[in-house]
Design an enzyme around this catalytic site. Structure first.
Site, PDB file in Angstrom:
ATOM      1  N   GLU A   1      65.576  42.847  23.870  1.00  0.00           N
ATOM      2  CA  GLU A   1      64.230  42.417  23.590  1.00  0.00           C
ATOM      3  C   GLU A   1      63.694  41.384  24.635  1.00  0.00           C
ATOM      4  OE1 GLU A   1      62.932  42.233  19.048  1.00  0.00           O
ATOM      5  OE2 GLU A   1      64.663  40.871  19.566  1.00  0.00           O
TER       6      GLU A   1
ATOM      7  N   HIS B   1      85.251  56.929  20.208  1.00  0.00           N
ATOM      8  CA  HIS B   1      84.862  58.257  19.926  1.00  0.00           C
ATOM      9  C   HIS B   1      83.735  58.557  20.834  1.00  0.00           C
ATOM     10  CE1 HIS B   1      87.526  58.632  16.573  1.00  0.00           C
ATOM     11  NE2 HIS B   1      87.149  57.455  16.163  1.00  0.00           N
TER      12      HIS B   1
ATOM     13  N   ARG C   1      51.142  37.519  18.890  1.00  0.00           N
ATOM     14  CA  ARG C   1      51.177  38.694  18.347  1.00  0.00           C
ATOM     15  C   ARG C   1      51.460  39.917  19.270  1.00  0.00           C
ATOM     16  NH1 ARG C   1      49.374  38.202  12.497  1.00  0.00           N
ATOM     17  NH2 ARG C   1      48.803  40.400  12.680  1.00  0.00           N
TER      18      ARG C   1
ATOM     19  N   CYS D   1      47.195  43.371  16.531  1.00  0.00           N
ATOM     20  CA  CYS D   1      46.030  42.868  16.928  1.00  0.00           C
ATOM     21  C   CYS D   1      45.537  41.447  16.285  1.00  0.00           C
ATOM     22  CB  CYS D   1      44.982  44.079  16.579  1.00  0.00           C
ATOM     23  SG  CYS D   1      45.353  45.490  17.423  1.00  0.00           S
TER      24      CYS D   1
ATOM     25  N   LYS E   1      68.658  41.325  20.317  1.00  0.00           N
ATOM     26  CA  LYS E   1      68.097  40.117  21.206  1.00  0.00           C
ATOM     27  C   LYS E   1      68.040  40.416  22.585  1.00  0.00           C
ATOM     28  CE  LYS E   1      66.447  38.768  18.548  1.00  0.00           C
ATOM     29  NZ  LYS E   1      66.004  39.106  17.331  1.00  0.00           N
TER      30      LYS E   1
END
Ligand code: G6P
Length: 607
Positions: free
Chosen positions: A489, A505, A27, A2, A486
């Site tokens: 995102e 596997h 942000r 925030c 990356k």
């Protein structure tokens, strides 16, 4: 995540509040709001969505108020909505607050306040504080005492800004475990949750410490502890300007920051080699630890910084005969780490504010381990909490997806390992050669960036794909992890990373015709093994993009990208740039919001 801004002065508050919030947009947020203070009443506007939605509702030209607070919210308690957006006010709109963090005792406080007749409008923990201030104002008869009484009753974490029409020129700012920075000019005082929010007015700032309250009035700042005792003010100078935070010719911050890596690495290495080409790290010299007794080293971080830690731990483990561990901070703090005076904990965080990492530093401090932080932000909470701090010099990183922070973190971690070799006596083979190649890193990164167009063409392959797999062994593994992260995102292509030897596997069941596999083979000792694993995927129809060093034969592959000749310990720093570009171009092809991917925040200041 925030953002907070506050302003009190002799000029209009709103322009500063809005431009500060814009600077903090990176942000990540889902609603925005402001309160402007008059002597009779407060005016609050808040809107779900982008800041521009709020701005449309505000009659900006007709808001003469000289004091106010602003907020961009990223939902934690209560869904994103106009009601839950900040600021939150008391019932008669005489007190207004914005808050980052979590009030942990809000359930009890709310029940108590509701029993006293206070009516809540939102689902947030924050609103409790507005009503508690109201209650305490009624009890004490003045705002200052009400603020101290209220803060004393709060548990949890907070960066709080409080305004009221009882004290119309004053902003009360309180800080505990969430970042808050204040600054002033001759006739104004202001605050923001991040220095970028203040840089338009000043480069000299006072980052608050936990347990501090700042009282902002036009042109002055008073600093006290939570009990009201006056404190000394430790101001610092921010060495970069707003221009550095602009896109500078690129279409996104991410691309700009990818291209800044040669400089960022050069700056991070500046001053790190002495005249004998040994590592200079006065910070580590200052650490109070008995080096001959050092038993274990932990590398701890979140997200991209955690991948840098995996890289560092792999390298440390190769050379040192001291036990080492790597852990995400969110696991470390709830696990059973073995911490004592013979343990060194290394914390890595671009922002220096990540809640889990900060809590992990505090835990290690409490248990008596030595703590060293690597961060990019001067004056950040983690830098002020760890015993010593090493700074990467990446400059502000704005894009949510971290790029230059990662490469500079690895560079500094390698310097740290070289320093630890000196302190504890383990040997790094051909040290002088490693130093020489580290000094060449900016040039190597410049060279690798020349492959940009080739990577751009390859990215075309991925835009229609649902999944991609990244594989590698040893030091190639963290690079694979970071490449997959990356891609997820910024382009929303599902991507996973595996140790190349682990493919058979399980994950190989997912490989089918045309599945894209990005294979990393920059480590000569294990390259042949990785090549066999690649063949296993080709046999199932995979399309391979191979990233390898300058020597390993790879004629059989259609898509090969080579990192310039460099020591294998450093190859991942060059290779990851290709993966960053790969993610960027895929996101661009798909028309994604590259700098602000959905659901992500640059700095995660809640658990
Ligand atoms: C968020 C960011 C990541 C970052 C992580 C840790 O999730 O989106 O890019 O790696 O936080 O952040 P830090 O500032 O501690 O490095």
């Amino acid at each position: 995540m925030c953002g907070i801004t506050g302003f009190t002065g002799k000029s209009r508050a709103l322009p500063f509040l809005l431009q500060g919030l814009e600077k903090l947009e990176y942000r990540g947020y889902d609603s925005a709001g402001v309160t402007l203070v008059g002597t009779e009443e407060l005016k609050t506007w808040k809107e779900k969505g982008r800041l521009s939605v709020l701005e449309e509702k505000l009659d900006i030209a007709h808001c003469p108020q000289r004091c106010g607070i602003g907020h961009t919210r990223w939902a934690t308690h209560g869904i994103p909505s106009n009601l839950n957006a900040h600021p939150h006010n008391n019932m008669d709109n005489t007190i207004s607050i914005v808050h980052n963090g979590i009030i942990e005792n809000y359930v009890e406080l709310r029940a108590d306040l509701e029993a006293k007749g206070f009516v809540f409008a939102s689902e947030t923990d924050t609103e409790t504080v507005a009503h508690l201030l109201d209650f305490n104002y009624r009890e004490t008869g003045n705002m200052r005492d009400a603020v101290y009484a209220t803060i004393a009753g709060l548990e949890g974490s907070f960066a709080l800004c409080i305004v009221s029409c009882y004290d119309p020129e004053t902003i009360y700012v309180a800080k505990k475990e969430n970042p808050m920075i204040v600054g002033k000019t001759g006739d104004a005082a202001f605050c923001a949750s991040d220095a970028t929010g203040l840089l338009s007015l000043t480069k000299d700032v006072l980052p608050l410490d936990d347990g501090q309250i700042a009282i902002l009035k036009p042109g002055s700042i008073e600093l006290t502890d939570f009990a009201g005792k006056a404190l000394e003010q430790n101001w610092i100078h921010i060495p970069y300007d707003m221009e550095a935070a602009q896109k500078g010719g690129y279409d996104s911050f991410m691309m700009k920051e990818i291209h800044e890596q040669p400089d960022a690495v050069r700056e991070t290495l500046r001053g790190r080699f002495d005249k004998n080409d040994r590592i200079r790290m006065d910070e580590i010299d200052a650490l109070e630890i008995s080096w001959e007794r050092l038993r274990r080293v932990y590398f701890i971080a979140c997200g991209t910084a955690y991948h840098a830690c995996i890289y560092a731990r792999t390298l440390f483990d190769r050379y040192a005969d001291i036990d080492s561990f790597v852990m995400p901070a969110s696991e470390f703090r709830y696990g059973t780490p073995k911490l004592d005076a013979d343990t060194l904990c290394v914390f890595v965080s671009q922002s220096g504010e990540t809640a889990d990492t900060l809590a992990a530093v505090k835990l290690a401090n409490e248990k008596g381990a030595a703590t060293a932080a690597i961060t990019n932000v001067l004056g950040s909470s983690i830098s002020r909490t760890a015993d010593v701090t090493l700074y990467t010099a990446a400059g502000p990183e704005i894009a949510v997806a971290s790029t230059k922070a990662y490469t500079t973190q690895i560079v500094l971690l390698i310097c740290l390992i070289m320093k630890l070799a000196e302190k504890t006596g383990f040997v790094i083979p051909d040290y002088a050669h490693l130093v020489a190649d580290m000094k060449r890193l900016p040039q190597i990164l410049t060279e690798i960036l020349k492959l940009e167009d080739t990577v751009g063409q390859l990215a075309d392959m991925l835009k229609e794909q649902r999944d991609a797999y990244f594989i590698g062994r040893q030091l190639d593994y963290p690079t694979a992890l970071e490449g997959a992260l990356k891609l997820k995102e910024v382009s929303y292509v599902h991507a996973d990373a595996y140790y190349a030897g682990e493919l058979k596997h399980g994950p190989i069941a997912l490989i089918e015709k045309d599945t894209v596999v990005v294979a990393m083979a920059t480590q000569p000792e294990v390259a042949a093994k990785t090549m066999s694993n690649i063949q296993e995927t080709i046999a199932r129809g995979a399309r391979i993009i191979l990233i390898t060093d300058s020597t390993i034969p790879a004629e059989r592959f259609e898509y090969v990208l080579r990192v310039p000749a460099v020591r294998e310990e450093l190859a991942g720093i060059a290779a990851v740039v290709l993966l960053q570009l790969f993610a960027y171009f895929t996101a661009k092809e798909k028309g994604c919001d590259i700098d602000k991917p959905r659901n992500l925040a640059k700095s995660v200041t809640v658990e």
